[in-house]
Design an enzyme around this catalytic site. Structure first.
Site, mmCIF file in Angstrom:
data_model
loop_
_atom_site.group_PDB
_atom_site.id
_atom_site.type_symbol
_atom_site.label_atom_id
_atom_site.label_comp_id
_atom_site.label_asym_id
_atom_site.label_seq_id
_atom_site.Cartn_x
_atom_site.Cartn_y
_atom_site.Cartn_z
ATOM 1 N N HIS A 35 0.855 -1.190 0.000
ATOM 2 C CA HIS A 35 0.000 0.000 0.000
ATOM 3 C C HIS A 35 0.891 1.240 0.000
ATOM 4 O O HIS A 35 1.749 1.415 0.863
ATOM 5 C CB HIS A 35 -0.910 -0.018 1.229
ATOM 6 C CG HIS A 35 -1.934 1.071 1.240
ATOM 7 N ND1 HIS A 35 -3.093 1.015 0.505
ATOM 8 C CD2 HIS A 35 -1.965 2.251 1.909
ATOM 9 C CE1 HIS A 35 -3.798 2.122 0.715
ATOM 10 N NE2 HIS A 35 -3.140 2.887 1.562
ATOM 11 N N MET A 39 0.501 11.685 -0.734
ATOM 12 C CA MET A 39 -0.115 12.876 -0.116
ATOM 13 C C MET A 39 0.541 14.120 -0.687
ATOM 14 O O MET A 39 1.764 14.166 -0.849
ATOM 15 C CB MET A 39 0.085 12.831 1.393
ATOM 16 C CG MET A 39 -0.457 11.564 2.035
ATOM 17 S SD MET A 39 -0.299 11.634 3.821
ATOM 18 C CE MET A 39 -0.831 9.976 4.272
#
Ligand code: DX5
Ligand code: ZN
Length: 236
Positions: A35, A39
């Site tokens: 994963h 951001m």
């Protein structure tokens, strides 16, 4: 081991100075996906890693890279991540002006596509795009940081999405994974699975696992053991 459940260690809690080693270690410990949290300091108040880092870790693992885009706008970066070796790309629907187009763009680039829902984001974004989804990701924390506490209201939301996926599949639709992200630990993963999730992001739980308890191998074993008691949901 129940392979219908997938565990996706989140690199956000990895040692960024040793990312190649870290991804190899979690794959060896039995991770199903990597994963990869992206951001941008606009959509969420933090700044992480981009397509160049995805491309750099790609040769170190054979498991799929699950890119979670917490960025606005979405389309350009989605295309860049597809070129950088991503296999799944999810984005937050309120961060795209044209959700249907973004989903198509991701699939046309050869990746599996999905939508991410923040704790307070309504599920109506699913209404007209179920046929374009390979994965639905429910945030069980507010996005931006690792190590936050699981928000209990996510359990009811998971049940609602599980029901929508099951109805979609029963009507002849394609399978859709149901992923959950934030605050997943050995202590709560079985309860989260019971609510309908089949794919579990775990950041601090995996990368923060203490060596005396077996490190990554130890915690992955504990997460699997907790899941093994559960039957995988039918649409998994
Ligand atoms: C949060 C990220 C998560 C995060 C989860 O915005 O999307 O993937 O790494 O971390 P834990 O498992 O520590 O809550
Ligand atoms: Zn994430």
């Amino acid at each position: 081991m129940n392979r219908s459940f997938r565990i996706a260690p989140s690199l956000l809690s990895a040692d960024f100075a040793r990312l190649g080693e870290e991804v190899r270690a979690v794959e060896a410990a039995g991770a199903d996906l990597i994963h990869f949290d992206v951001m941008d300091n606009h959509y969420v108040p933090n700044l992480t890693i981009g397509p160049m880092v995805c491309q750099a870790i790609r040769p170190h693992v054979s498991i799929p890279i699950d890119v979670h885009l917490m960025v606005r706008p979405v389309d350009r970066l989605a295309a860049d991540f597809a070129k950088a070796g991503a296999n799944l790309i999810t984005f937050h629907p309120e961060a795209s002006d044209h959700v249907d187009r973004t989903l198509q763009l991701i699939r046309d680039s050869g990746c599996r596509a999905g939508l991410v829902f923040n704790p307070a984001t309504p599920l109506h974004y699913l209404d007209h795009v179920m046929h374009r989804l390979d994965i639905i990701l429910l945030m069980s924390v507010n996005p931006g940081f690792g190590g936050q506490r699981f928000i209990d209201a996510t359990l009811e939301k998971l049940k609602a999405v599980r029901a929508r996926i099951d109805a979609h599949v029963a009507a002849g639709g394609q399978p859709i994974w149901l992923e959950v992200d934030g605050g997943i630990k050995v202590e709560n993963i079985a309860q989260v699975a019971a609510a309908g999730a089949d794919t579990f992001v775990a950041g601090s739980a995996v990368f923060g696992a203490p060596d005396p308890a077996g490190g990554y191998v130890g915690v992955m074993g504990q997460l699997r053991a907790a899941l093994a008691a559960r039957q995988a949901p039918p649409a998994a």
